[in-house]
Motif scaffolding. Structure first.
Motif, PDB file in Angstrom:
ATOM      1  N   PHE A 133      55.680  11.442 -65.158  1.00 10.40           N
ATOM      2  CA  PHE A 133      56.962  11.709 -65.808  1.00 10.40           C
ATOM      3  C   PHE A 133      56.797  11.479 -67.299  1.00 10.40           C
ATOM      4  CE2 PHE A 133      58.374  10.755 -61.505  1.00 10.40           C
ATOM      5  CZ  PHE A 133      59.271  11.796 -61.287  1.00 10.40           C
ATOM      6  N   GLY A 134      57.245  12.431 -68.099  1.00 16.13           N
ATOM      7  CA  GLY A 134      57.230  12.304 -69.543  1.00 16.13           C
ATOM      8  C   GLY A 134      58.632  12.061 -70.063  1.00 16.13           C
ATOM      9  N   ILE A 135      58.728  11.210 -71.049  1.00 16.84           N
ATOM     10  CA  ILE A 135      60.001  10.895 -71.692  1.00 16.84           C
ATOM     11  C   ILE A 135      59.815  11.120 -73.182  1.00 16.84           C
ATOM     12  CG2 ILE A 135      61.724   9.102 -72.162  1.00 16.84           C
ATOM     13  CD1 ILE A 135      59.640   8.316 -69.306  1.00 16.84           C
ATOM     14  N   GLY A 136      60.583  12.020 -73.746  1.00 18.72           N
ATOM     15  CA  GLY A 136      60.515  12.310 -75.169  1.00 18.72           C
ATOM     16  C   GLY A 136      61.732  11.750 -75.879  1.00 18.72           C
ATOM     17  N   VAL A 137      61.488  10.918 -76.888  1.00 21.08           N
ATOM     18  CA  VAL A 137      62.564  10.317 -77.668  1.00 21.08           C
ATOM     19  C   VAL A 137      62.403  10.711 -79.131  1.00 21.08           C
ATOM     20  CG1 VAL A 137      62.904   8.408 -76.063  1.00 21.08           C
ATOM     21  CG2 VAL A 137      61.297   8.149 -77.951  1.00 21.08           C
ATOM     22  N   ALA A 138      63.403  10.449 -79.927  1.00 19.98           N
ATOM     23  CA  ALA A 138      63.420  10.943 -81.297  1.00 19.98           C
ATOM     24  C   ALA A 138      62.445  10.234 -82.231  1.00 19.98           C
ATOM     25  CB  ALA A 138      64.839  10.853 -81.865  1.00 19.98           C
ATOM     26  N   THR A 139      62.363   8.920 -82.147  1.00 21.80           N
ATOM     27  CA  THR A 139      61.640   8.183 -83.186  1.00 21.80           C
ATOM     28  C   THR A 139      60.483   7.355 -82.620  1.00 21.80           C
ATOM     29  OG1 THR A 139      63.012   6.198 -83.018  1.00 21.80           O
ATOM     30  CG2 THR A 139      63.782   7.947 -84.526  1.00 21.80           C
ATOM     31  N   ALA A 184      59.909   4.312 -83.498  1.00 21.05           N
ATOM     32  CA  ALA A 184      60.431   2.971 -83.236  1.00 21.05           C
ATOM     33  C   ALA A 184      61.029   2.887 -81.832  1.00 21.05           C
ATOM     34  CB  ALA A 184      61.473   2.588 -84.283  1.00 21.05           C
ATOM     35  N   LEU A 185      61.773   3.899 -81.436  1.00 27.10           N
ATOM     36  CA  LEU A 185      62.361   3.917 -80.103  1.00 27.10           C
ATOM     37  C   LEU A 185      61.264   4.024 -79.044  1.00 27.10           C
ATOM     38  CD1 LEU A 185      64.890   3.861 -78.419  1.00 27.10           C
ATOM     39  CD2 LEU A 185      65.161   6.304 -78.836  1.00 27.10           C
ATOM     40  N   ARG A 186      60.291   4.881 -79.270  1.00 22.73           N
ATOM     41  CA  ARG A 186      59.147   5.007 -78.356  1.00 22.73           C
ATOM     42  C   ARG A 186      58.453   3.654 -78.179  1.00 22.73           C
ATOM     43  NH1 ARG A 186      54.375   7.448 -81.179  1.00 22.73           N
ATOM     44  NH2 ARG A 186      54.524   5.351 -82.039  1.00 22.73           N
ATOM     45  N   ASP A 187      58.174   2.989 -79.291  1.00 21.88           N
ATOM     46  CA  ASP A 187      57.471   1.711 -79.233  1.00 21.88           C
ATOM     47  C   ASP A 187      58.286   0.653 -78.493  1.00 21.88           C
ATOM     48  OD1 ASP A 187      55.479   2.969 -80.660  1.00 21.88           O
ATOM     49  OD2 ASP A 187      55.992   2.015 -82.572  1.00 21.88           O
ATOM     50  N   ARG A 188      59.601   0.675 -78.692  1.00 19.77           N
ATOM     51  CA  ARG A 188      60.464  -0.282 -78.000  1.00 19.77           C
ATOM     52  C   ARG A 188      60.418  -0.064 -76.488  1.00 19.77           C
ATOM     53  NH1 ARG A 188      66.541   0.299 -79.112  1.00 19.77           N
ATOM     54  NH2 ARG A 188      66.902   0.564 -76.905  1.00 19.77           N
ATOM     55  N   LEU A 189      60.467   1.193 -76.057  1.00 18.83           N
ATOM     56  CA  LEU A 189      60.412   1.496 -74.627  1.00 18.83           C
ATOM     57  C   LEU A 189      59.054   1.147 -74.033  1.00 18.83           C
ATOM     58  CD1 LEU A 189      62.311   4.884 -74.591  1.00 18.83           C
ATOM     59  CD2 LEU A 189      63.100   2.720 -73.621  1.00 18.83           C
ATOM     60  N   ARG A 190      57.994   1.434 -74.761  1.00 23.30           N
ATOM     61  CA  ARG A 190      56.650   1.124 -74.264  1.00 23.30           C
ATOM     62  C   ARG A 190      56.417  -0.372 -74.126  1.00 23.30           C
ATOM     63  NH1 ARG A 190      52.583   5.042 -77.740  1.00 23.30           N
ATOM     64  NH2 ARG A 190      53.127   7.025 -76.733  1.00 23.30           N
ATOM     65  N   ALA A 191      57.021  -1.147 -75.001  1.00 21.99           N
ATOM     66  CA  ALA A 191      56.749  -2.587 -75.042  1.00 21.99           C
ATOM     67  C   ALA A 191      57.564  -3.402 -74.043  1.00 21.99           C
ATOM     68  CB  ALA A 191      57.000  -3.116 -76.454  1.00 21.99           C
TER      69      ALA A 191
END
Length: 116
Positions: A53-59, A61-68
């Motif tokens: 499953f791929g999740i595409g977000v705008a920024t 910073a948001l990507r890093d927050r979700l990954r962490a």
């Protein structure tokens, strides 16, 4: 002794994937307050473990927050349980997050080239 592989109905799996994608998109909206693109790919008809499953977000910073955040990913994985994804495959299903900023920067804005 090796048991014969279990057969899964590809149409049933495709319907489950569609429901998981919809719930995943809604869950990311709740978790972040932002809209996300959600898609899937893989050879789930060969074995249900072959699913991403791929999740595409705008920024970034948001990507890093979700990954962490491990609780975020636990919530995503719980969707597999909720929708009855075959138990033998649940631990092998992958989730990845990427940002539009990175796709713009690294792949000229082309998601297809970026994730292939």
């Amino acid at each position: 002794m090796r048991l014969p592989p279990t057969r899964w109905n590809p149409d049933d799996l495709a319907a489950r994937i569609a429901r998981i994608e919809a719930d995943l998109k809604a869950l990311v909206r709740v978790q972040t307050g932002a809209e996300a693109m959600v898609w899937s790919h893989g050879a789930h008809w060969i074995h249900p473990r072959h699913l991403v499953f791929g999740i595409g977000v705008a920024t970034d910073a948001l990507r890093d927050r979700l990954r962490a955040d491990p609780t975020v990913q636990q919530a995503w994985r719980a969707l597999l349980d909720r929708h009855g994804w075959p138990a033998v495959a649940r631990n092998d299903v992958a989730f990845f997050v990427e940002s539009q900023q990175t796709v713009d920067r690294d792949s000229g804005g082309n998601w297809w080239y970026h994730v292939r």
